[in-house]
Design a protein around this motif. Structure first.
Motif, short mmCIF file in Angstrom:
data_model
loop_
_atom_site.label_atom_id
_atom_site.label_comp_id
_atom_site.label_asym_id
_atom_site.label_seq_id
_atom_site.Cartn_x
_atom_site.Cartn_y
_atom_site.Cartn_z
N ASP A 46 0.82 -1.20 0.00
CA ASP A 46 0.00 0.00 0.00
C ASP A 46 0.86 1.25 0.00
N VAL A 47 2.06 1.15 0.54
CA VAL A 47 2.98 2.29 0.56
C VAL A 47 3.27 2.75 -0.87
N HIS A 48 3.51 1.80 -1.76
CA HIS A 48 3.87 2.15 -3.14
C HIS A 48 2.68 2.74 -3.90
N SER A 49 1.51 2.13 -3.77
CA SER A 49 0.35 2.67 -4.49
C SER A 49 0.01 4.07 -3.99
N ARG A 50 0.14 4.31 -2.71
CA ARG A 50 -0.12 5.65 -2.17
C ARG A 50 0.90 6.65 -2.70
N SER A 51 2.17 6.26 -2.75
CA SER A 51 3.19 7.19 -3.24
C SER A 51 3.03 7.47 -4.73
N MET A 52 2.58 6.47 -5.51
CA MET A 52 2.34 6.71 -6.94
C MET A 52 1.25 7.75 -7.13
N LEU A 53 0.17 7.64 -6.38
CA LEU A 53 -0.92 8.61 -6.50
C LEU A 53 -0.46 10.00 -6.04
N ARG A 54 0.27 10.04 -4.95
CA ARG A 54 0.71 11.32 -4.41
C ARG A 54 1.65 12.04 -5.39
N ALA A 55 2.55 11.27 -6.03
CA ALA A 55 3.54 11.87 -6.93
C ALA A 55 3.06 11.88 -8.39
N ASP A 56 1.88 11.35 -8.65
CA ASP A 56 1.29 11.34 -9.99
C ASP A 56 2.16 10.62 -11.01
N PHE A 57 2.55 9.36 -10.69
CA PHE A 57 3.29 8.53 -11.62
C PHE A 57 2.84 7.09 -11.48
N PHE A 58 3.13 6.29 -12.52
CA PHE A 58 2.79 4.87 -12.50
C PHE A 58 4.02 4.11 -12.97
N SER A 59 4.74 3.50 -12.02
CA SER A 59 5.99 2.82 -12.34
C SER A 59 6.38 1.91 -11.19
N HIS A 60 7.17 0.90 -11.51
CA HIS A 60 7.70 0.02 -10.45
C HIS A 60 8.67 0.80 -9.56
N GLY A 61 9.36 1.74 -10.12
CA GLY A 61 10.34 2.49 -9.34
C GLY A 61 11.41 1.55 -8.81
N ALA A 62 11.95 1.88 -7.67
CA ALA A 62 13.01 1.07 -7.04
C ALA A 62 12.36 0.04 -6.12
N PHE A 63 11.57 -0.86 -6.70
CA PHE A 63 10.79 -1.78 -5.87
C PHE A 63 11.66 -2.71 -5.05
N SER A 64 12.82 -3.09 -5.53
CA SER A 64 13.66 -4.01 -4.75
C SER A 64 14.11 -3.34 -3.45
N GLN A 65 14.46 -2.07 -3.49
CA GLN A 65 14.84 -1.36 -2.27
C GLN A 65 13.65 -1.22 -1.33
N ARG A 66 12.48 -0.93 -1.90
CA ARG A 66 11.28 -0.75 -1.09
C ARG A 66 10.90 -2.05 -0.38
N VAL A 67 10.90 -3.16 -1.11
CA VAL A 67 10.53 -4.45 -0.53
C VAL A 67 11.54 -4.87 0.53
N ARG A 68 12.80 -4.66 0.25
CA ARG A 68 13.85 -5.09 1.19
C ARG A 68 13.90 -4.25 2.47
N ARG A 69 13.21 -3.11 2.48
CA ARG A 69 13.11 -2.35 3.73
C ARG A 69 12.27 -3.09 4.76
N PHE A 70 11.34 -3.92 4.28
CA PHE A 70 10.41 -4.60 5.17
C PHE A 70 10.79 -6.05 5.45
N ALA A 71 11.58 -6.67 4.58
CA ALA A 71 11.95 -8.07 4.77
C ALA A 71 13.21 -8.37 3.98
N SER A 72 13.94 -9.37 4.43
CA SER A 72 15.16 -9.77 3.71
C SER A 72 14.86 -11.00 2.88
N PHE A 73 14.71 -10.79 1.58
CA PHE A 73 14.42 -11.85 0.64
C PHE A 73 15.58 -12.00 -0.33
N ARG A 74 15.83 -13.23 -0.75
CA ARG A 74 16.83 -13.47 -1.79
C ARG A 74 16.22 -13.24 -3.16
N ARG A 75 14.94 -13.53 -3.28
CA ARG A 75 14.25 -13.42 -4.57
C ARG A 75 13.01 -12.56 -4.38
#
Length: 93
Positions: free
Chosen positions: A1-30
């Motif tokens: 929900d963090v990403h969808s909210r930020s896309m609306l707030r900044a008026d863009f539609f993109s994956h952006g730096a999703f790997s950094q965003r996801v890894r802030r919340f959990a440590s995944f290899r894949r």
């Protein structure tokens, strides 16, 4: 929900730096992500759209992912009503 909210707030539609965003919340290899935008917030519509796209279908049906986080947010993107959905996938293996 963090990403969808930020896309609306900044008026863009993109994956952006999703790997950094996801890894802030959990440590995944894949990790993987699907995003989608529609004017209506129908879960069935989003899933149908993803399954009809080969790259999105591959992520959704991958046996390699063990965790998923889904976010949904309504708002305006540009001058259009929008419902944005993000699904982030991860696995420690």
């Amino acid at each position: 929900d963090v990403h969808s909210r930020s896309m609306l707030r900044a008026d863009f539609f993109s994956h952006g730096a999703f790997s950094q965003r996801v890894r802030r919340f959990a440590s995944f290899r894949r990790i993987g992500e699907t995003i989608a935008m529609r004017s209506r917030c129908s879960a069935r519509g989003f899933v149908r759209m993803w399954l009809n796209s080969a790259p999105h279908r591959a992520v959704l049906l991958s046996r390699g992912f063990r965790r998923v986080g889904v976010g949904r947010r309504k708002g305006r993107l540009g001058s259009h009503r929008a419902c944005l959905v993000t699904a982030d996938f991860g696995s420690r293996r």
